[in-house]
Enzyme design. Structure first.
Site, short mmCIF file in Angstrom:
data_model
loop_
_atom_site.label_atom_id
_atom_site.label_comp_id
_atom_site.label_asym_id
_atom_site.label_seq_id
_atom_site.Cartn_x
_atom_site.Cartn_y
_atom_site.Cartn_z
N ASP A 238 43.58 48.90 41.46
CA ASP A 238 42.27 48.68 40.87
C ASP A 238 41.42 49.89 41.25
O ASP A 238 41.74 50.59 42.22
CB ASP A 238 41.67 47.39 41.42
CG ASP A 238 40.23 47.21 41.01
OD1 ASP A 238 39.93 47.36 39.82
OD2 ASP A 238 39.39 46.92 41.89
N VAL A 239 40.36 50.14 40.52
CA VAL A 239 39.55 51.33 40.79
C VAL A 239 38.24 50.98 41.50
O VAL A 239 38.01 51.38 42.64
CB VAL A 239 39.27 52.12 39.50
CG1 VAL A 239 38.37 53.32 39.79
CG2 VAL A 239 40.58 52.59 38.89
N ASP A 240 37.38 50.20 40.85
CA ASP A 240 36.07 49.89 41.42
C ASP A 240 36.21 49.05 42.69
O ASP A 240 36.88 48.02 42.70
CB ASP A 240 35.21 49.15 40.41
CG ASP A 240 34.88 50.00 39.20
OD1 ASP A 240 34.90 51.24 39.33
OD2 ASP A 240 34.59 49.44 38.13
N MET B 222 33.88 39.38 39.58
CA MET B 222 34.86 39.71 40.60
C MET B 222 35.24 38.50 41.44
O MET B 222 36.33 38.42 41.98
CB MET B 222 34.35 40.84 41.49
CG MET B 222 34.17 42.17 40.79
SD MET B 222 35.68 42.82 40.03
CE MET B 222 35.45 42.33 38.32
N GLY B 223 34.32 37.55 41.56
CA GLY B 223 34.61 36.35 42.31
C GLY B 223 35.34 35.31 41.49
O GLY B 223 35.74 34.26 42.02
N THR C 79 40.71 39.34 39.32
CA THR C 79 41.49 39.84 38.19
C THR C 79 42.70 40.65 38.65
O THR C 79 43.68 40.78 37.91
CB THR C 79 40.62 40.72 37.27
OG1 THR C 79 40.07 41.81 38.02
CG2 THR C 79 39.48 39.91 36.68
N LYS D 266 44.99 42.67 33.26
CA LYS D 266 45.79 43.46 34.20
C LYS D 266 47.21 42.90 34.28
O LYS D 266 48.17 43.64 34.47
CB LYS D 266 45.13 43.47 35.57
CG LYS D 266 43.80 44.24 35.56
CD LYS D 266 43.15 44.31 36.91
CE LYS D 266 41.85 45.10 36.84
NZ LYS D 266 41.17 45.20 38.14
N SER E 299 42.05 49.24 35.53
CA SER E 299 40.67 48.88 35.83
C SER E 299 39.95 48.23 34.66
O SER E 299 40.24 48.51 33.50
CB SER E 299 39.92 50.15 36.25
OG SER E 299 38.54 49.91 36.38
N GLY E 300 39.00 47.39 35.02
CA GLY E 300 38.09 46.83 34.02
C GLY E 300 36.93 47.77 33.76
O GLY E 300 36.02 47.44 33.00
#
Length: 378
Positions: free
Chosen positions: A169-171, A201-202, A331, A307, A258-259
């Site tokens: 994941d990136v962020d 994200m949660g 995710t 993903k 990534s999203g």
């Protein structure tokens, strides 16, 4: 009537200026056993496997740490292998009962250290119930919990050591920040957008809904995006560069899934030597005059479960047998399976759902580097 002579108030003492020292990578030439800590006000000791503050004394703080009895003892032993750190992070909030947590912790370590079979471990926990019938701890499910912990952690580490592909994941994982949040701040709507990010994200709302709502708030123009990318220097998480470099040395394929937005991720990918074709992310659309026109909804990463789709496609296309997904969000965790293992990351932000659900949850990429290097040296 006489007036009393007034005494002038004492002069105020000028406030002393406090100076804060930030970590300097150049120190590593004198102290090769350190790296940057979880922020630029701390250093990470690769011998003791812990962070320590350098904000007041700078290099003197490093010297004090080196002279400490704990550091010297660990140095004589060849360093501290982070089993305890990983085991503690793994089981840290699996239960709310501290006594059960402690029992599971002790027993999981006992299983690991003595290579105990699950059958023997289960029989031992049952024996404890018979031997200590009045014990509230013995009656609880700490035995089976510890067995699952030891088994799942060992399995995840085994896949990691033999990984042939890793999806990051990136962020808040590869990078310290959330790029869309930073873009929102750049456009003057940061506060409104961050709440949606946390909910997504949660796992509280679908990712597609959160992405749609956030972008509708920001409405970035093509000019906004271009200027943001030009001015926004990638802020990498500590030791991610070293980890990616090590994976490349081992001929492990690295992907950024990534999203976030492809155009924002590309500068970071270039620094990490990750090919642009290995980026799976979202793409913004603009009208001919440059106004925001939405995003490409055909990209799998634009919705929940995306993903997972990316991982399925990679495994089908390249035949990866040990693909690992690493990330901080729900995710990311839902991509395993089909990913062969998932490692939760909490170095920038800790998502409770991920920390509870991940077999291996780390707060520093040094743990992953250590595991790979330990395999090579064994």
């Amino acid at each position: 009537m006489t007036e009393e002579a007034s005494t002038p108030p004492p002069a105020k003492r000028a406030k002393q200026t406090r100076y804060v020292t930030k970590y300097q990578p150049t120190w590593e030439s004198d102290f090769p056993w350190i790296g940057e800590g979880t922020n630029n006000l701390s250093a990470f000791c690769k011998v003791c496997f812990r962070n320590f503050s350098i904000s007041h004394g700078g290099k003197n703080d490093v010297r004090k740490h080196a002279a400490a009895a704990m550091h010297q003892s660990n140095e004589k032993k060849g360093g501290v292998y982070p089993t305890e750190c990983m085991m503690s992070s793994f089981i840290s909030i699996q239960t709310e009962d501290p006594d059960v947590l402690n029992a599971a912790h002790i027993f999981a370590n006992f299983i690991r250290d003595n290579n105990l079979s699950s059958e023997a471990a289960d029989q031992f926990s049952q024996l404890c119930r018979q031997m200590f019938p009045d014990s509230l701890i013995a009656k609880k499910d700490w035995g089976q919990r510890a067995i699952r912990m030891a088994s799942d952690l060992a399995s995840t580490k085994k896949v990691w050591r033999s990984a042939d592909a890793v999806c990051f994941d990136v962020d808040s994982t590869v990078m310290r920040d959330e790029a869309l949040d930073e873009l929102a701040k750049f456009c003057g709507v940061g506060k409104e957008v961050q709440e949606w990010t946390n909910r997504a994200m949660g796992g509280a709302v679908s990712f597609r809904m959160a992405l749609t709502e956030r972008l509708n708030i920001v409405k970035p123009t093509h000019k906004n995006l271009t200027e943001f990318v030009a001015q926004h220097t990638p802020d990498f998480s500590p030791r991610i560069k070293e980890l990616v470099a090590l994976l490349h040395e081992r001929n492990v394929a690295v992907y950024l899934v990534s999203g976030g937005m492809t155009s924002i991720i590309e500068p970071a990918a270039k620094i990490l030597s990750v090919p642009f074709e290995n980026i799976y992310a979202n793409k913004l659309k603009f009208y001919f005059h440059g106004d925001y026109a939405g995003f490409d909804e055909d990209q799998p990463t634009s919705e929940s479960g995306g993903k997972k789709v990316v991982v399925e496609r990679l495994k089908a296309k390249f035949g990866y047998q040990n693909l690992v997904m690493i990330g901080d969000g729900a995710t990311d965790m839902e991509a395993c399976p089909p990913a062969d293992a998932f490692i939760g990351y909490g170095g920038n932000v800790v998502r409770e759902k991920v920390q509870k659900g991940a077999a291996w949850f780390v707060s520093d990429f040094q743990e992953l580097i250590w595991e790979l290097n330990n395999t090579e040296n064994s």
